[in-house]
Design a protein around this motif. Structure first.
Motif, PDB file in Angstrom:
ATOM      1  N   ALA A  89       0.817  -1.216   0.000  1.00  0.00           N
ATOM      2  CA  ALA A  89       0.000   0.000   0.000  1.00  0.00           C
ATOM      3  C   ALA A  89       0.852   1.268   0.000  1.00  0.00           C
ATOM      4  CB  ALA A  89      -0.933   0.005   1.214  1.00  0.00           C
ATOM      5  N   ASP A  90       2.086   1.160   0.477  1.00  0.00           N
ATOM      6  CA  ASP A  90       2.966   2.331   0.607  1.00  0.00           C
ATOM      7  C   ASP A  90       3.806   2.484  -0.659  1.00  0.00           C
ATOM      8  OD1 ASP A  90       4.302   4.511   1.615  1.00  0.00           O
ATOM      9  OD2 ASP A  90       5.603   3.348   2.947  1.00  0.00           O
ATOM     10  N   SER A  91       3.123   2.775  -1.767  1.00  0.00           N
ATOM     11  CA  SER A  91       3.806   2.803  -3.068  1.00  0.00           C
ATOM     12  C   SER A  91       4.860   3.901  -3.147  1.00  0.00           C
ATOM     13  CB  SER A  91       2.785   2.982  -4.195  1.00  0.00           C
ATOM     14  OG  SER A  91       2.008   4.149  -3.978  1.00  0.00           O
ATOM     15  N   GLU A  92       4.707   4.942  -2.327  1.00  0.00           N
ATOM     16  CA  GLU A  92       5.679   6.046  -2.361  1.00  0.00           C
ATOM     17  C   GLU A  92       6.779   5.884  -1.321  1.00  0.00           C
ATOM     18  OE1 GLU A  92       3.616   9.746  -2.181  1.00  0.00           O
ATOM     19  OE2 GLU A  92       2.329   9.275  -3.891  1.00  0.00           O
ATOM     20  N   GLY A  93       6.710   4.819  -0.539  1.00  0.00           N
ATOM     21  CA  GLY A  93       7.780   4.544   0.429  1.00  0.00           C
ATOM     22  C   GLY A  93       7.916   5.601   1.513  1.00  0.00           C
ATOM     23  N   VAL A  94       6.777   6.104   2.018  1.00  0.00           N
ATOM     24  CA  VAL A  94       6.855   7.173   3.027  1.00  0.00           C
ATOM     25  C   VAL A  94       7.170   6.629   4.423  1.00  0.00           C
ATOM     26  CG1 VAL A  94       5.271   8.654   1.742  1.00  0.00           C
ATOM     27  CG2 VAL A  94       4.364   7.154   3.526  1.00  0.00           C
ATOM     28  N   ALA A  95       6.950   5.333   4.635  1.00  0.00           N
ATOM     29  CA  ALA A  95       7.161   4.744   5.965  1.00  0.00           C
ATOM     30  C   ALA A  95       7.999   3.475   5.834  1.00  0.00           C
ATOM     31  CB  ALA A  95       5.814   4.433   6.629  1.00  0.00           C
ATOM     32  N   GLU A  96       8.429   2.970   6.989  1.00  0.00           N
ATOM     33  CA  GLU A  96       9.105   1.668   7.044  1.00  0.00           C
ATOM     34  C   GLU A  96       8.171   0.700   7.764  1.00  0.00           C
ATOM     35  OE1 GLU A  96      13.105   2.103   8.897  1.00  0.00           O
ATOM     36  OE2 GLU A  96      12.563   4.225   8.851  1.00  0.00           O
ATOM     37  N   PHE A  97       8.273  -0.575   7.437  1.00  0.00           N
ATOM     38  CA  PHE A  97       7.423  -1.569   8.082  1.00  0.00           C
ATOM     39  C   PHE A  97       8.259  -2.760   8.526  1.00  0.00           C
ATOM     40  CE2 PHE A  97       4.630   0.917   5.379  1.00  0.00           C
ATOM     41  CZ  PHE A  97       3.642   1.264   6.297  1.00  0.00           C
ATOM     42  N   VAL A  98       8.010  -3.183   9.772  1.00  0.00           N
ATOM     43  CA  VAL A  98       8.820  -4.215  10.405  1.00  0.00           C
ATOM     44  C   VAL A  98       7.906  -5.251  11.044  1.00  0.00           C
ATOM     45  CG1 VAL A  98      10.552  -4.665  12.205  1.00  0.00           C
ATOM     46  CG2 VAL A  98      10.606  -2.506  10.944  1.00  0.00           C
ATOM     47  N   GLN A  99       8.158  -6.533  10.766  1.00  0.00           N
ATOM     48  CA  GLN A  99       7.436  -7.601  11.469  1.00  0.00           C
ATOM     49  C   GLN A  99       8.117  -7.814  12.815  1.00  0.00           C
ATOM     50  OE1 GLN A  99       8.435 -10.987  12.299  1.00  0.00           O
ATOM     51  NE2 GLN A  99       6.435 -11.257  13.260  1.00  0.00           N
ATOM     52  N   LEU A 100       7.344  -7.697  13.887  1.00  0.00           N
ATOM     53  CA  LEU A 100       7.921  -7.760  15.232  1.00  0.00           C
ATOM     54  C   LEU A 100       6.866  -8.211  16.230  1.00  0.00           C
ATOM     55  CD1 LEU A 100      10.500  -6.878  16.936  1.00  0.00           C
ATOM     56  CD2 LEU A 100       9.287  -4.764  17.357  1.00  0.00           C
ATOM     57  N   ASP A 101       7.271  -9.082  17.126  1.00  0.00           N
ATOM     58  CA  ASP A 101       6.412  -9.543  18.219  1.00  0.00           C
ATOM     59  C   ASP A 101       6.675  -8.619  19.410  1.00  0.00           C
ATOM     60  OD1 ASP A 101       5.240 -10.849  20.348  1.00  0.00           O
ATOM     61  OD2 ASP A 101       6.075 -12.820  19.870  1.00  0.00           O
ATOM     62  N   LEU A 102       5.678  -7.843  19.807  1.00  0.00           N
ATOM     63  CA  LEU A 102       5.881  -6.843  20.861  1.00  0.00           C
ATOM     64  C   LEU A 102       6.242  -7.457  22.209  1.00  0.00           C
ATOM     65  CD1 LEU A 102       3.040  -4.272  20.120  1.00  0.00           C
ATOM     66  CD2 LEU A 102       5.497  -3.990  19.725  1.00  0.00           C
ATOM     67  N   VAL A 103       5.927  -8.722  22.431  1.00  0.00           N
ATOM     68  CA  VAL A 103       6.295  -9.326  23.715  1.00  0.00           C
ATOM     69  C   VAL A 103       7.693  -9.934  23.672  1.00  0.00           C
ATOM     70  CG1 VAL A 103       3.861  -9.752  24.232  1.00  0.00           C
ATOM     71  CG2 VAL A 103       5.260 -11.616  23.339  1.00  0.00           C
ATOM     72  N   ASP A 104       8.373  -9.828  22.540  1.00  0.00           N
ATOM     73  CA  ASP A 104       9.772 -10.256  22.423  1.00  0.00           C
ATOM     74  C   ASP A 104      10.644  -9.074  22.844  1.00  0.00           C
ATOM     75  OD1 ASP A 104      12.339 -10.925  21.649  1.00  0.00           O
ATOM     76  OD2 ASP A 104      11.738 -11.798  19.726  1.00  0.00           O
ATOM     77  N   ALA A 105      10.997  -9.048  24.117  1.00  0.00           N
ATOM     78  CA  ALA A 105      11.690  -7.873  24.670  1.00  0.00           C
ATOM     79  C   ALA A 105      13.017  -7.612  23.978  1.00  0.00           C
ATOM     80  CB  ALA A 105      11.915  -8.064  26.177  1.00  0.00           C
ATOM     81  N   ASP A 106      13.724  -8.671  23.589  1.00  0.00           N
ATOM     82  CA  ASP A 106      15.009  -8.480  22.899  1.00  0.00           C
ATOM     83  C   ASP A 106      14.803  -7.799  21.548  1.00  0.00           C
ATOM     84  OD1 ASP A 106      16.378  -9.662  24.989  1.00  0.00           O
ATOM     85  OD2 ASP A 106      16.434 -11.649  24.050  1.00  0.00           O
ATOM     86  N   ALA A 107      13.776  -8.217  20.820  1.00  0.00           N
ATOM     87  CA  ALA A 107      13.506  -7.616  19.510  1.00  0.00           C
ATOM     88  C   ALA A 107      13.076  -6.158  19.653  1.00  0.00           C
ATOM     89  CB  ALA A 107      12.429  -8.423  18.784  1.00  0.00           C
ATOM     90  N   VAL A 108      12.303  -5.870  20.702  1.00  0.00           N
ATOM     91  CA  VAL A 108      11.876  -4.484  20.940  1.00  0.00           C
ATOM     92  C   VAL A 108      13.084  -3.612  21.285  1.00  0.00           C
ATOM     93  CG1 VAL A 108      10.479  -2.985  22.420  1.00  0.00           C
ATOM     94  CG2 VAL A 108       9.532  -5.162  21.607  1.00  0.00           C
ATOM     95  N   ARG A 109      13.967  -4.128  22.138  1.00  0.00           N
ATOM     96  CA  ARG A 109      15.185  -3.368  22.478  1.00  0.00           C
ATOM     97  C   ARG A 109      16.041  -3.132  21.236  1.00  0.00           C
ATOM     98  NH1 ARG A 109      14.947  -6.219  27.417  1.00  0.00           N
ATOM     99  NH2 ARG A 109      16.135  -7.966  26.531  1.00  0.00           N
ATOM    100  N   ALA A 110      16.129  -4.130  20.367  1.00  0.00           N
ATOM    101  CA  ALA A 110      16.922  -3.976  19.137  1.00  0.00           C
ATOM    102  C   ALA A 110      16.332  -2.891  18.246  1.00  0.00           C
ATOM    103  CB  ALA A 110      16.990  -5.308  18.394  1.00  0.00           C
ATOM    104  N   LEU A 111      15.006  -2.827  18.182  1.00  0.00           N
ATOM    105  CA  LEU A 111      14.375  -1.759  17.393  1.00  0.00           C
ATOM    106  C   LEU A 111      14.682  -0.398  18.001  1.00  0.00           C
ATOM    107  CD1 LEU A 111      12.530  -0.822  15.091  1.00  0.00           C
ATOM    108  CD2 LEU A 111      10.571  -1.163  16.631  1.00  0.00           C
ATOM    109  N   HIS A 112      14.612  -0.307  19.342  1.00  0.00           N
ATOM    110  CA  HIS A 112      14.941   0.967  20.012  1.00  0.00           C
ATOM    111  C   HIS A 112      16.382   1.374  19.738  1.00  0.00           C
ATOM    112  CE1 HIS A 112      16.199   3.423  23.593  1.00  0.00           C
ATOM    113  NE2 HIS A 112      15.188   4.124  23.127  1.00  0.00           N
TER     114      HIS A 112
END
Length: 239
Positions: A89-112
């Motif tokens: 849907a983001d044909s103009e590339g205005v945003a980034e999209f990431v698959q992430l499990d919010l309860v995966d604390a390590d993955a959330v810290r890595a995103l931060h």
């Protein structure tokens, strides 16, 4: 901690069975009904030079709007299929999209660590999370905020359940978009009125402002009335 397999499969199944047509998901309201009014409440508290993370972004409808208000927008969702919708849907590339499990604390810290302190936009995620996962979802918000970010969190109240039950009791049963929610085992408005503030406080989040609202849906009752679900919003900072 990881989300339950049932929960993950429910969302993957829902988004896999959903087309790219805007509004096919019952909550996929236009930004003018969601992120636009929410931004008016949120922006007085937020540093717009920081990124914004849209948690539970689904197909990215609100994320793309938020990208026009903040320096950078990152949409985050548990479902690979949802992220696929969002990227297409983001044909103009205005945003980034990431698959992430919010309860995966390590993955959330890595995103931060990757994006730094961020603002958070989260619409109707905690109320339909598995009860045992709700504290971890709130903790993910606190992690992403760091010292400088602010969060806007809007969640359905238990009164929404009565609205949905009424909608489901029409002469032909639930309207099509609501029926799909039930068929995929999703459980809207399952958190109590007291639980949400308690979970946010326990995650180390301080409420700067709050109020009552309604989250407009893309489905209607048989008489043509739009389904609007009672909700509560919070502007939050990490303690």
């Amino acid at each position: 901690m990881d989300v339950s397999q049932r929960y993950r499969e429910a969302w993957e199944g829902f988004w896999s069975a959903t087309s790219d047509t805007p509004g096919e998901a019952i909550w996929d309201a236009a930004p003018s009904l969601s992120a636009v009014p929410h931004s008016e409440l949120f922006l007085p508290y937020a540093d717009i030079s920081l990124p914004v993370a849209d948690l539970g972004c689904g197909n990215g409808t609100q994320t793309r709007y938020l990208a026009t208000r903040f320096s950078r927008a990152v949409g985050v969702d548990l479902s690979h299929a949802a992220i696929g919708h969002a990227r297409r849907a983001d044909s103009e590339g205005v945003a980034e999209f990431v698959q992430l499990d919010l309860v995966d604390a390590d993955a959330v810290r890595a995103l931060h660590e990757r994006i730094g302190d961020a603002n958070v936009y989260m619409r109707a995620v905690i109320h339909q999370s598995d009860p045992e996962a709700r504290p971890a979802v709130a903790a993910a918000v606190a992690t992403l905020l760091g010292k400088h970010g602010r969060a806007f969190v809007a969640e359905l109240t238990p009164a929404s359940k009565a609205v949905l039950e009424q909608a489901a009791q029409g002469p032909d049963g639930p309207p099509e978009k609501l029926r799909r929610v039930f068929e995929h085992g999703l459980k809207p408005a399952s958190a109590s009125e007291e639980e949400l503030p308690r979970v946010l406080r326990a995650a180390g989040l301080t409420t700067l402002d709050s109020g009552d609202t309604a989250l407009p849906q893309t489905e209607h009752l048989p008489d043509g009335t739009r389904i609007d679900l009672p909700a509560r919003w919070f502007v939050l900072a990490a303690r």
